[in-house]
Write a protein that holds these residues in place. Structure first.
Motif, mmCIF file in Angstrom:
data_model
loop_
_atom_site.group_PDB
_atom_site.id
_atom_site.type_symbol
_atom_site.label_atom_id
_atom_site.label_comp_id
_atom_site.label_asym_id
_atom_site.label_seq_id
_atom_site.Cartn_x
_atom_site.Cartn_y
_atom_site.Cartn_z
ATOM 1 N N GLY A 28 31.870 54.391 68.947
ATOM 2 C CA GLY A 28 32.936 53.704 68.647
ATOM 3 C C GLY A 28 33.088 52.280 67.862
ATOM 4 O O GLY A 28 32.049 51.793 67.518
ATOM 5 N N GLN A 43 27.455 58.818 63.800
ATOM 6 C CA GLN A 43 28.076 60.057 64.185
ATOM 7 C C GLN A 43 26.998 61.212 63.969
ATOM 8 O O GLN A 43 26.437 61.084 63.272
ATOM 9 C CB GLN A 43 29.387 60.318 63.521
ATOM 10 N N ALA A 86 38.310 61.706 71.725
ATOM 11 C CA ALA A 86 38.703 61.178 70.791
ATOM 12 C C ALA A 86 40.152 61.223 70.494
ATOM 13 O O ALA A 86 40.800 60.410 69.996
ATOM 14 C CB ALA A 86 37.824 61.680 69.342
ATOM 15 N N VAL A 105 33.768 60.193 71.855
ATOM 16 C CA VAL A 105 33.473 58.838 71.270
ATOM 17 C C VAL A 105 32.468 58.309 72.208
ATOM 18 O O VAL A 105 32.828 58.197 73.362
ATOM 19 C CB VAL A 105 34.667 58.100 70.990
#
Length: 155
Positions: A28, A43, A86, A105
């Motif tokens: 996040g 990510q 997400a 997330v």
């Protein structure tokens, strides 16, 4: 004595093709998360076997992401993050089963679907940047050049 039939030259191969689920994790962009991991843009994609829960998938993601966080307690920091879907911002439980194609997330605060994260305060950004720079330097990550430790890279 009875004679045994000859063995075949090659034994048949049993192939168990087991489809793996691909799950995308991103960290996040909220201020609380930034002050937890001191890095933006992280990510990764992980693959897990069907029947595994989200805790298992999250741990696979932590295995990939911790090395991009510039301080020694990176894995601990990542494991404290909550898990959100997400597309909806709904919090998920670690005991929920993983599904193929999930977009998740890891964050302290729930993401708001369709909206960019609120700007972090100037003080939080400066603090996170200072800690990140010092950590990268101490760990020798700044010697690689570029954004190796800051990585918006998919691993």
């Amino acid at each position: 004595p009875q004679r045994q039939p000859p063995l075949p030259l090659a034994l048949p191969v049993r192939r168990h093709i087991r489809a793996m689920y691909k799950i995308h994790f991103s960290v996040g962009e909220d201020e609380a998360t930034l002050l937890t991991v001191f890095t933006k843009g992280l990510q990764c994609d992980v693959e897990v076997a069907p029947g595994k829960n989200l805790e298992f998938a999250k741990n696979r993601a932590v295995d990939k992401l911790w090395q991009h966080i510039p301080f020694c307690h990176a894995a601990a920091a990542l494991t404290t993050l909550r898990l959100f879907e997400a597309s909806t911002g709904n919090e998920l439980s670690d005991t929920d089963l993983a599904e193929d194609g999930m977009q998740l997330v890891l964050a302290q605060e729930p993401p708001v679907p369709g909206q960019a994260a609120k700007e972090t305060s100037e003080a939080a950004t400066a603090f996170a940047s200072a800690v990140s720079s010092m950590g990268r330097h101490k760990l020798g990550l700044d010697a690689r050049g570029g954004n190796a430790a800051n990585g918006a890279e998919k691993t």
